[in-house]
Design a protein around this motif. Structure first.
Motif, PDB file in Angstrom:
ATOM      1  N   UNK A   1       0.840  -1.206   0.000  1.00  0.00           N
ATOM      2  CA  UNK A   1       0.000   0.000   0.000  1.00  0.00           C
ATOM      3  C   UNK A   1       0.871   1.251   0.000  1.00  0.00           C
ATOM      4  N   UNK A   2       1.940   1.225   0.794  1.00  0.00           N
ATOM      5  CA  UNK A   2       2.852   2.376   0.849  1.00  0.00           C
ATOM      6  C   UNK A   2       3.461   2.660  -0.518  1.00  0.00           C
ATOM      7  N   UNK A   3       3.877   1.604  -1.230  1.00  0.00           N
ATOM      8  CA  UNK A   3       4.500   1.799  -2.536  1.00  0.00           C
ATOM      9  C   UNK A   3       3.492   2.349  -3.552  1.00  0.00           C
ATOM     10  N   UNK A   4       2.254   1.911  -3.452  1.00  0.00           N
ATOM     11  CA  UNK A   4       1.218   2.444  -4.356  1.00  0.00           C
ATOM     12  C   UNK A   4       1.002   3.930  -4.087  1.00  0.00           C
TER      13      UNK A   4
ATOM     14  N   UNK B   1      -5.089   7.164   9.137  1.00  0.00           N
ATOM     15  CA  UNK B   1      -5.869   6.098   9.762  1.00  0.00           C
ATOM     16  C   UNK B   1      -5.754   4.792   8.975  1.00  0.00           C
ATOM     17  N   UNK B   2      -5.691   4.923   7.663  1.00  0.00           N
ATOM     18  CA  UNK B   2      -5.588   3.743   6.809  1.00  0.00           C
ATOM     19  C   UNK B   2      -4.244   3.044   6.992  1.00  0.00           C
ATOM     20  N   UNK B   3      -3.188   3.814   7.134  1.00  0.00           N
ATOM     21  CA  UNK B   3      -1.850   3.239   7.236  1.00  0.00           C
ATOM     22  C   UNK B   3      -1.521   2.735   8.641  1.00  0.00           C
TER      23      UNK B   3
ATOM     24  N   UNK C   1       7.667   7.241   7.006  1.00  0.00           N
ATOM     25  CA  UNK C   1       8.230   8.109   5.980  1.00  0.00           C
ATOM     26  C   UNK C   1       7.143   8.613   5.037  1.00  0.00           C
ATOM     27  N   UNK C   2       6.268   7.709   4.632  1.00  0.00           N
ATOM     28  CA  UNK C   2       5.204   8.083   3.691  1.00  0.00           C
ATOM     29  C   UNK C   2       4.304   9.170   4.257  1.00  0.00           C
ATOM     30  N   UNK C   3       3.904   9.029   5.506  1.00  0.00           N
ATOM     31  CA  UNK C   3       3.036  10.034   6.117  1.00  0.00           C
ATOM     32  C   UNK C   3       3.736  11.385   6.218  1.00  0.00           C
ATOM     33  N   UNK C   4       5.014  11.373   6.508  1.00  0.00           N
ATOM     34  CA  UNK C   4       5.749  12.639   6.554  1.00  0.00           C
ATOM     35  C   UNK C   4       5.845  13.263   5.155  1.00  0.00           C
ATOM     36  N   UNK C   5       6.052  12.451   4.128  1.00  0.00           N
ATOM     37  CA  UNK C   5       6.085  12.953   2.753  1.00  0.00           C
ATOM     38  C   UNK C   5       4.724  13.515   2.346  1.00  0.00           C
ATOM     39  N   UNK C   6       3.663  12.872   2.790  1.00  0.00           N
ATOM     40  CA  UNK C   6       2.311  13.391   2.519  1.00  0.00           C
ATOM     41  C   UNK C   6       2.115  14.730   3.209  1.00  0.00           C
ATOM     42  N   UNK C   7       2.599  14.851   4.454  1.00  0.00           N
ATOM     43  CA  UNK C   7       2.520  16.137   5.157  1.00  0.00           C
ATOM     44  C   UNK C   7       3.189  17.245   4.353  1.00  0.00           C
TER      45      UNK C   7
END
Length: 281
Positions: free
Chosen positions: A15-18, A75-77, A246-252
């Motif tokens: 999911x993270x890679x998608x 919440x999903x992650x 890492x993904x959530x921080x990149x989304x931020x």
């Protein structure tokens, strides 16, 4: 252990890679910055994951939609994480916003500076405790991310308080957050000797890998350093808690850019000025 982690986090890793593949690149950010109205900007976001959450075509509506999109992905992650590991995510991606609101509400009280420093110290102590609950390999990766985040904040504060406000070294250091990746309090003390942004650039170029000439390029260089630490965890073991972190921080960061573009459009700035307000892509 690796097989267990693969079973536990395999779906989450996929999911993270998608989601990472759906990030907006720098060229697309420039196109968004060229939108002539909020409506045109929202329309340009129609093929992104943010579109379903933006239901009101206004500056405030876009901001609410972006926040809702982040909360959904957060919440999903994290929804299926072990409670032992969930704590660090809640502290970094929930609590820090609540503490910012608390500071804002108390900014005019007597002794606000001391109150804020204690809030920061208590928060960092909690972060450190939560990281000690992680497996050692996960802890190293997440400490790298968190450390570079506080490096970024502390270097911002150094420029603000030492170079712009011209506070003393002691006053400047009192505004530093007691957590670091590469820029410890000892290192920050040495950096306080810089009398200009150009001198600071010379001092920290060996660590950041590049220099800067003005505040705009300073921001860009800092975020590239932070982003490099965020992306470094993707080349390691694929079934890691560091990936969603890492993904959530990149989304931020991406959402911060989209908010900046929204504000720029609302204020009627030209596309070049708006693009200079972004740091991601």
């Amino acid at each position: 252990m690796p097989l267990g982690k693969a079973a536990e986090y395999g779906y989450l890793s996929a999911r993270c890679h998608v989601l990472r593949s759906q990030f907006i690149d720098s060229d697309r950010l420039k196109e968004l910055a060229a939108a002539r109205s909020i409506g045109e900007f929202v329309s340009a976001l129609s093929m992104t994951p943010y579109a379903p959450f933006i239901t009101d075509i206004s500056t405030e509506g876009v901001h609410r939609g972006l926040l809702a999109a982040f909360e959904y992905q957060r919440n999903r992650l994290t929804g299926e994480l072990n409670k032992r590991y969930l704590e660090i995510f809640k502290l970094f991606f929930n609590t820090k916003y609540a503490l910012l609101d608390e500071k804002t509400a108390n900014i005019s009280i007597a002794g606000a500076g001391e109150v804020f420093r204690q809030i920061d110290i208590d928060y960092i102590v909690s972060l450190e405790k939560s990281m000690r609950k992680l497996p050692s390999s996960e802890r190293r990766q997440i400490k790298k991310i968190v450390g570079s985040y506080f490096d970024l904040l502390n270097l911002y504060n150094l420029v603000k308080f030492r170079l712009l406000y011209q506070l003393s070294v002691e006053e400047t250091l009192s505004n530093m957050l007691p957590y670091a990746g590469k820029f410890t309090i000892a290192a920050l003390t040495e950096l306080c000797s810089a009398k200009s942004l150009q001198e600071l650039s010379v001092l920290i170029k060996p660590v950041l890998g590049e220099g800067f000439d003005d505040y705009e390029t300073f921001r860009q260089v800092l975020y590239r350093y932070h982003r490099k630490q965020l992306l470094s965890v993707w080349s390691g073991y694929p079934f890691s808690l560091a990936l969603p972190f890492s993904l959530l921080r990149l989304i931020e960061i991406e959402i911060s850019d989209l908010r900046a573009i929204t504000e720029g459009i609302a204020f009627g700035l030209d596309s070049k000025e708006i693009t200079s307000m972004t740091v991601g892509g």
